[in-house]
Design a protein around this motif. Structure first.
Motif, short mmCIF file in Angstrom:
data_model
loop_
_atom_site.label_atom_id
_atom_site.label_comp_id
_atom_site.label_asym_id
_atom_site.label_seq_id
_atom_site.Cartn_x
_atom_site.Cartn_y
_atom_site.Cartn_z
N ALA B 93 5.86 -13.69 4.24
CA ALA B 93 4.79 -14.48 3.63
C ALA B 93 3.49 -14.29 4.40
CB ALA B 93 5.17 -15.95 3.61
N LEU B 94 3.51 -13.50 5.46
CA LEU B 94 2.30 -13.32 6.27
C LEU B 94 1.22 -12.61 5.46
CD1 LEU B 94 3.95 -12.21 9.64
CD2 LEU B 94 2.72 -14.36 9.21
N PRO B 95 -0.05 -12.89 5.77
CA PRO B 95 -1.13 -12.25 5.00
C PRO B 95 -1.22 -10.75 5.29
CG PRO B 95 -2.03 -13.50 6.85
CD PRO B 95 -0.55 -13.81 6.81
N VAL B 96 -1.72 -10.03 4.32
CA VAL B 96 -2.01 -8.60 4.51
C VAL B 96 -3.41 -8.51 5.11
CG1 VAL B 96 -2.35 -6.37 3.38
CG2 VAL B 96 -0.52 -7.90 2.59
N CYS B 97 -3.50 -8.19 6.40
CA CYS B 97 -4.81 -8.17 7.05
C CYS B 97 -5.47 -6.79 6.94
CB CYS B 97 -4.72 -8.63 8.50
SG CYS B 97 -3.39 -7.88 9.44
N HIS B 98 -4.64 -5.75 6.77
CA HIS B 98 -5.23 -4.40 6.69
C HIS B 98 -4.56 -3.58 5.60
CE1 HIS B 98 -7.36 -4.85 10.49
NE2 HIS B 98 -6.26 -5.39 10.98
N VAL B 99 -5.37 -2.91 4.79
CA VAL B 99 -4.87 -1.86 3.92
C VAL B 99 -5.46 -0.57 4.47
CG1 VAL B 99 -4.96 -0.84 1.61
CG2 VAL B 99 -4.58 -3.30 1.88
N ILE B 100 -4.58 0.30 4.97
CA ILE B 100 -5.02 1.54 5.62
C ILE B 100 -4.80 2.70 4.65
CG2 ILE B 100 -4.62 3.11 7.56
CD1 ILE B 100 -3.28 0.56 8.95
N SER B 101 -5.86 3.49 4.42
CA SER B 101 -5.73 4.68 3.58
C SER B 101 -5.71 5.90 4.50
CB SER B 101 -6.90 4.79 2.60
OG SER B 101 -6.85 3.70 1.70
N THR B 102 -4.66 6.71 4.38
CA THR B 102 -4.54 7.89 5.25
C THR B 102 -5.52 8.99 4.86
OG1 THR B 102 -2.78 8.83 3.89
CG2 THR B 102 -2.11 7.44 5.75
N HIS B 103 -6.03 8.93 3.61
CA HIS B 103 -7.09 9.81 3.11
C HIS B 103 -7.44 9.38 1.70
CE1 HIS B 103 -3.39 11.59 1.64
NE2 HIS B 103 -4.06 12.33 0.78
N GLY B 104 -8.31 10.11 1.01
CA GLY B 104 -8.85 9.62 -0.25
C GLY B 104 -8.22 10.17 -1.51
N HIS B 105 -7.03 10.75 -1.43
CA HIS B 105 -6.45 11.33 -2.65
C HIS B 105 -5.85 10.26 -3.55
CE1 HIS B 105 -6.14 15.78 -1.21
NE2 HIS B 105 -7.31 15.46 -1.71
N VAL B 106 -5.91 10.58 -4.85
CA VAL B 106 -5.60 9.62 -5.91
C VAL B 106 -4.22 8.99 -5.75
CG1 VAL B 106 -4.67 11.38 -7.50
CG2 VAL B 106 -5.79 9.34 -8.41
N ASP B 107 -3.24 9.78 -5.31
CA ASP B 107 -1.87 9.28 -5.23
C ASP B 107 -1.64 8.33 -4.06
OD1 ASP B 107 -2.46 11.70 -3.92
OD2 ASP B 107 -0.35 12.15 -3.60
N HIS B 108 -2.67 8.17 -3.22
CA HIS B 108 -2.55 7.30 -2.05
C HIS B 108 -3.43 6.05 -2.13
CE1 HIS B 108 -0.32 10.34 0.42
NE2 HIS B 108 -0.88 11.13 -0.47
N VAL B 109 -4.48 6.09 -2.96
CA VAL B 109 -5.49 5.02 -2.86
C VAL B 109 -5.66 4.12 -4.09
CG1 VAL B 109 -6.87 6.31 -1.20
CG2 VAL B 109 -7.40 6.51 -3.64
N LEU B 110 -5.18 4.55 -5.26
CA LEU B 110 -5.51 3.74 -6.45
C LEU B 110 -4.86 2.36 -6.44
CD1 LEU B 110 -5.85 6.04 -9.58
CD2 LEU B 110 -7.52 5.39 -7.86
N GLY B 111 -3.79 2.19 -5.65
CA GLY B 111 -3.16 0.87 -5.56
C GLY B 111 -3.93 -0.12 -4.71
N ASN B 112 -4.97 0.34 -4.01
CA ASN B 112 -5.71 -0.56 -3.11
C ASN B 112 -6.21 -1.81 -3.81
OD1 ASN B 112 -5.27 1.45 -1.24
ND2 ASN B 112 -7.40 1.68 -0.62
N ALA B 113 -6.61 -1.66 -5.10
CA ALA B 113 -7.19 -2.79 -5.82
C ALA B 113 -6.22 -3.98 -5.90
CB ALA B 113 -7.63 -2.36 -7.22
N ALA B 114 -4.92 -3.72 -5.83
CA ALA B 114 -3.93 -4.80 -5.91
C ALA B 114 -3.98 -5.71 -4.68
CB ALA B 114 -2.53 -4.21 -6.06
N PHE B 115 -4.64 -5.23 -3.61
CA PHE B 115 -4.66 -5.99 -2.35
C PHE B 115 -6.00 -6.66 -2.08
CE2 PHE B 115 -1.25 -2.97 -2.05
CZ PHE B 115 -0.23 -3.68 -1.43
N ARG B 116 -6.92 -6.53 -3.04
CA ARG B 116 -8.23 -7.15 -2.83
C ARG B 116 -8.06 -8.66 -2.71
NH1 ARG B 116 -12.51 -3.71 -6.38
NH2 ARG B 116 -11.02 -4.10 -8.03
N GLY B 117 -8.66 -9.23 -1.70
CA GLY B 117 -8.57 -10.67 -1.52
C GLY B 117 -9.21 -11.05 -0.21
#
Lengths: 271, 312
Positions: B93-117
């Motif tokens: 239940a702990l908060p997500v304090c960091h979303v780390i992207s290893t680089h900018g490719h589509v298959d790694h980053v498009l899910g980031n929006a689910a963590f906006r908060g």
């Protein structure tokens, strides 16, 4: 998936087609069977008026472009002249119908020049016909075309290979001295690219000609446009050894002039 | 005014039950394995970027500290990102304090929006922001259905924390060390090392089984690989694609064999003055049987490397 068939299958198919087309039965292909577009109709009228345009068989000319390009901003395009064309072509136009600037290059050849292959890299903005139109020394006009699936080649941002000093020229001769690869360091900005940092349009800035001189007169004179790729490349292959020395002159749209000399052999570099 | 610890725990618990409820209905949690205590990994499938299921092809996961959670890559759609968030909520239940992207490719980053908060930092290489800006239009057009709302370019989240050199993130009880690398797979590659478990997340600096895609520089990548091989204390390796391994050196050797063959073949072809088209057909083929998705990736790799080596 269609994409997975490139390149091996495409190459095998091309090789097979070459073998099949060597059969004696002449292929009668009319211009009407080639793809047409409004842009092509307009250019055709402007350049060739009412002159009949024949469709090239392999004995005259082949046009090799991967149908699924590995890089829309630098799609390899190869012209392969057959025995009916070698030494007889005086001018070649390369056209990408659906590009904002459809004409990629107009290449003039010195009379009798035995060019067998010509390779360059082009920008492809969206699905399009690509054409090569050759004019022979007796006034015939002969065309070959193909279809390319690609998009975004004109607006693609500068690649990781961008940079360096515009106008730097590298010359690489084939081992048998029958071909010369001319590489020009230049951003060749199309005018349709956006700077990702500022969001501003990058103004057009491109190589306008690549000329190979021999004995003080042009052997191959390519007038080029924004539809050439970044770091434009032109490779000329001869049916026999190239004459030497060859002086390469490059000009760009900002009135930059650059040159380099090839005296035979492999790598030659000039600022 | 900062709320007290007990209040925060209560809030987190409420959030946990609320989110557990809502996600149970619409977002089945992504399948994850606990590689080491508090280290969870989802292994993506080897599929082409235009195949069915293309939004779940990269390795994703999260690391749980005593204070908060760091998510490392979020997948190729907001959908996949939500499923990853659901998997986080199953475990903590702990908060997500960091979303780390290893680089900018589509298959790694498009899910980031689910963590906006509130309070979630989006972290990447200092070049990540520019990398995403370059790709924004392309992603919105070619991966419209992977965004929410469909085709909305604003669903591509810009980083809020840029890493130059190295940076440490304290999750409570464990520290992640982020390292920004020079031009290799892309111009924005970042690795993550968890000191508590000895887990190295290479991002796409390491491909296994699936053919490496070269966006940056093959020669740069070879240099980075030799540095990665010297990293101390690595007990588990999570590659960007492919199976988790304990054998970092072995995995890098295999990857280097492809990169080295490609570089050597293309250098030789350029020395002969070969045209790019002929080189695409010939270069690197000794490696073909060792890799998946060759036809989808190799021709573009050759085109990229040829254009770079033309000027070395």
């Amino acid at each position: 998936m269609a994409r997975s068939s490139f390149p091996i299958h495409a190459v095998l198919a091309a090789a097979l087609a070459a073998v099949l087309c060597a059969a004696p039965a002449a292929r009668a292909i009319g211009e009407a069977q080639q793809p047409v577009s409004g842009m092509w109709e307009a250019l055709r009228g402007q350049w060739y008026a009412d002159t009949r345009i024949d469709i090239a068989g392999d004995a005259f000319m082949r046009l090799e472009v991967p149908s699924n390009t590995p890089d829309p901003a630098a799609t390899p395009l190869g012209i392969r002249f057959g025995p009916d064309a070698i030494g007889r072509v005086r001018q070649l136009r390369i056209v990408v119908d659906n590009n904002p600037a459809p004409l990629v290059a107009t290449v003039a050849l010195r009379e009798g020049t035995p060019v067998e292959t010509l390779d360059l890299r082009v920008r492809v903005d969206r699905y399009t016909s690509v054409r090569a139109i050759a004019e022979t020394d007796d006034g015939r006009v002969v065309m070959r075309s193909t279809w390319v699936k690609a998009s975004g080649g004109c607006s693609a941002p500068p690649s990781p290979a961008a940079g360096g000093t515009p106008g730097e020229i590298r010359l690489r001769g084939a081992d048998d001295a029958r071909a010369l690869l001319v590489s020009v360091r230049h951003p060749n900005h199309s005018g349709f690219q956006i700077d990702p940092r500022s969001g501003e349009a990058i103004p057009p800035y491109y190589v306008s000609s690549i000329v190979l001189d021999e004995g003080g007169t042009p052997l191959v004179d390519a007038q080029t446009t924004i539809s050439m790729s970044e770091n434009p490349s032109l490779r000329i292959g001869f049916a026999k050894a190239l004459p030497k020395p060859i002086e390469v002159r490059v000009a760009d749209s900002a009135d930059g002039h650059f040159k380099a000399a090839w005296t035979g052999g492999g790598d030659a570099t000039a600022p | 005014m900062l709320p007290g610890t007990r209040f925060r725990i209560a809030l987190a618990a409420i959030a946990f039950f609320m989110s557990a409820n809502s996600f149970a209905s619409s977002h089945a949690p992504l399948e994850v394995d606990e590689l080491a205590p508090g280290v969870f990994v989802h292994v993506g499938a080897h599929k082409a970027l235009d195949a069915q299921g293309h939004d779940d092809i990269a390795n994703l996961g999260f690391v749980v500290g005593t204070r908060c959670v760091a998510v490392i890559d979020t997948g190729g759609s907001v959908r996949t990102g939500r499923a990853l968030l659901a998997a986080v909520r199953v475990r903590t239940a702990l908060p997500v304090c960091h979303v780390i992207s290893t680089h900018g490719h589509v298959d790694h980053v498009l899910g980031n929006a689910a963590f906006r908060g509130d309070g979630t930092a989006f972290t990447g290489h200092a070049n990540l922001a520019a990398s995403l800006e370059r790709s924004r239009e392309l992603f919105a057009r070619d991966y419209a259905d992977d965004l929410e709302p469909a085709g909305d370019a604003s669903a591509i989240v810009a980083p809020t924390n840029a890493v130059t050199g190295t940076q440490q993130l304290d999750l409570g009880g464990r520290t992640l060390t982020l390292r920004a690398w020079p031009l290799s797979h892309t111009d924005a590659d970042l690795s993550v090392f968890d000191d508590a478990s000895g887990t190295l997340w290479t991002g796409d600096l390491l491909f296994r089984e699936r053919l490496p895609a070269i966006e940056g520089s093959a020669t740069g990548w070879l240099a980075v690989d030799s540095e990665l091989a010297r990293l101390p204390g690595v007990r588990h390796v999570v590659p960007g694609h492919g199976a988790i391994t304990a054998d970092l050196a072995g995995a890098l050797t295999r990857q280097d064999a492809y990169l080295r063959t490609l570089v050597d073949d293309i250098r030789a072809a350029l020395k002969r003055g070969d045209a790019m088209q002929d080189v695409i057909v010939k270069a690197g083929h000794a490696q073909r049987r060792d890799w998946q998705l060759w036809d989808e990736t190799h021709p573009r790799n050759v085109a990229r490397v040829y254009q770079a080596l033309e000027w070395e």
